[in-house]
Structures are given as C-alpha cells and as structure tokens.
Write a protein that holds these residues in place. Sequence first.
Motif, short mmCIF file in Angstrom:
data_model
loop_
_atom_site.label_atom_id
_atom_site.label_comp_id
_atom_site.label_asym_id
_atom_site.label_seq_id
_atom_site.Cartn_x
_atom_site.Cartn_y
_atom_site.Cartn_z
N ASP A 2 39.84 37.81 34.71
CA ASP A 2 39.20 37.99 36.01
C ASP A 2 40.24 37.82 37.12
O ASP A 2 40.92 36.79 37.18
CB ASP A 2 38.07 36.96 36.18
CG ASP A 2 37.22 37.24 37.41
OD1 ASP A 2 37.56 38.17 38.16
OD2 ASP A 2 36.22 36.52 37.63
N PRO A 3 40.39 38.82 38.01
CA PRO A 3 41.42 38.70 39.06
C PRO A 3 41.16 37.57 40.05
O PRO A 3 42.09 37.08 40.68
CB PRO A 3 41.36 40.07 39.75
CG PRO A 3 40.01 40.61 39.44
CD PRO A 3 39.67 40.08 38.09
N GLU A 4 39.90 37.14 40.18
CA GLU A 4 39.58 36.09 41.15
C GLU A 4 39.77 34.70 40.57
O GLU A 4 40.38 33.82 41.19
CB GLU A 4 38.15 36.26 41.65
CG GLU A 4 37.92 37.56 42.42
CD GLU A 4 36.50 37.68 42.91
OE1 GLU A 4 35.68 36.77 42.60
OE2 GLU A 4 36.19 38.67 43.59
N THR A 5 39.23 34.48 39.38
CA THR A 5 39.29 33.14 38.78
C THR A 5 40.43 32.98 37.79
O THR A 5 40.83 31.85 37.48
CB THR A 5 37.97 32.82 38.07
OG1 THR A 5 37.76 33.78 37.00
CG2 THR A 5 36.79 32.92 39.04
N GLY A 6 40.95 34.08 37.26
CA GLY A 6 42.01 34.00 36.27
C GLY A 6 41.53 33.69 34.87
O GLY A 6 42.34 33.55 33.95
N ARG A 7 40.22 33.60 34.68
CA ARG A 7 39.66 33.29 33.36
C ARG A 7 39.44 34.57 32.57
O ARG A 7 39.19 35.63 33.13
CB ARG A 7 38.33 32.55 33.52
CG ARG A 7 38.46 31.19 34.22
CD ARG A 7 37.09 30.62 34.51
NE ARG A 7 36.29 30.50 33.29
CZ ARG A 7 35.01 30.15 33.27
NH1 ARG A 7 34.38 29.90 34.42
NH2 ARG A 7 34.36 30.05 32.13
N LEU A 8 39.53 34.44 31.26
CA LEU A 8 39.25 35.57 30.38
C LEU A 8 37.74 35.74 30.26
O LEU A 8 37.03 34.81 29.89
CB LEU A 8 39.89 35.36 29.01
CG LEU A 8 41.40 35.47 28.94
CD1 LEU A 8 41.91 35.11 27.55
CD2 LEU A 8 41.86 36.89 29.30
N MET A 9 37.25 36.94 30.53
CA MET A 9 35.82 37.21 30.49
C MET A 9 35.59 38.55 29.82
O MET A 9 36.43 39.45 29.85
CB MET A 9 35.24 37.23 31.92
CG MET A 9 35.42 35.93 32.68
SD MET A 9 34.70 35.99 34.32
CE MET A 9 32.96 36.15 33.91
#
Length: 268
Positions: free
Chosen positions: A32-39
């Motif tokens: 995710d470009p905003e949170t940096g988490r893999l989704m």
Amino acid sequence: NQLKPIEDFCTKFFAGTEEGGVIYTDWKMERDPETGRLMTKKPVSLYTVHDGAVHTVQRSPFYNDIILTIGGWNVAIWKEGVMIGPLLQSSCAPKRYTAGHWSLTRPGVFYVGREDGYIDIWDLLEKTHEPALSQSICITMITYIKPWTFSAKQQFIAIGDYYGTLHILEIPWTLSHPSTNEVSSMNHYFEREVKHLEYVEQRKKIREQEKKEMELELEKKKVKTYQKSKEQLEAELKMDYESYLELEKSILINLGFIKVRETMSFLD
C-alpha cells in the motif's frame, strides 16, 4: 534461506460464494503506497449468475482458461480474461444442482448431479441450451462426482450420495471417446461465444447512446412546444385586443360620440 519469487506464475483465480456469486480476483499481495503494508487486491470482478451457493468451480482439463461453475439451479461456463460475463449460462433446472465434474476425455462434456438423485449429462456438441441426457442414479441428493479412465476402452464414473452410498457406473462409448476434431470444434464454439458477448456489449452501449439522444431530442421537442404555445398565446391576446377595439368603436358610434368617418382616425 531467502525465498525467491516464482516467475511466470498466475495468481488470479475464480471462487464461488454462498450467495451465488462468482469472484475473479488476484491473491498476489501489493504494498500500500500510503501505509506501506502488504495488502491483497480487491476482487477484479463479481458476477451473480447462480441462484444458490456455488459448490463447483473447475477448470477444463483441455483448456486452461475455460472454467465451469455450478450452483443453485443452473450452470455457467467462463473464459478467463473475458470480463463481460459467462460464455454459457443455463436456464433453471427442475431440481437444484449439487455436484459436477468435467469429462476427462471429451472437452464438450460435463456431468452435473441434482438433489433428486439424477445426473444431467451435458454435451455441448449436441445441445447448448439443455442437457443431452438425464440419468436416475439414486433417490437422494448426489454429493460427489468423479470420472475415472480405467483403460483406453473403458471409463467409469463414481457417484456419492447423501446417505454415503457409492455408485460406480460405466460411461458409454459415445460419452468417453471424443469425435474427430472435437477439441478444435469446442475451441471454435468458445471463440464464437466470446464474439457474441462482445457484440451484445457493443449493442448495449449503442442502445444506451441512442436512449440518451432520444431523451435529449424529447427535451428539445418540449422546449419547442413551449415556445409554440407562447406564440399562440400572444396571437390570441392580439386578436382579443383587436376585438375589444372593434367593440369600443361600435359602442361609441351607437352613442353618437363619433361619426363613421372618424372611425379610421379613432383606430389610428
């Protein structure tokens, strides 16, 4: 050890829901470009073509991009990459479908079990709107179907029912041995259905455009009708005013206030 990513591996798949929906999605995770988490991604497409829980989603053993889904009272055949809709969607069966399986040797044949103990055998080379054959197997719901090739000359099908009884039947020669060029014939059929879907979608867009144009034309006609009625109203008011002047003139003449020769100057 650091795991290496698998190259040239398809991560997209079909899945069925309890509400009768068919989902086409991708399980590959992205950052995710905003949170940096893999989704995981949201589903690519969701279609509601079955009127009951989908319990069979199976790829054809002859075509990797052809998928059979069975649920509720109907069956559907899909082509991966075609997001318009199913290539084939059957009408409602007399009883709910509860199991299904592709034929292992004929690309145009698949078996569908029903809740009343019957099996519907579909042969797309013979019929595409209804099963080619229906066979009574038991008196309860069929829960599992599995064909098996015993030899080049013999093929069997195992059928399990709700009571746990296993039925093994021999598949007839016509349903186990493909006809000449059946693979290419079915491939031509699927391609024809894809073109038909594209044509229907194109005609749908054209109809929507024509509908918008008709609505716009109707609005223009309403404006013209309003303008025309306004002109008519002005003409009627003018006629009423002229009638009033004629009545006033006649009254004044009868009372002797003006003479006939003064009528023209009065009107002026």
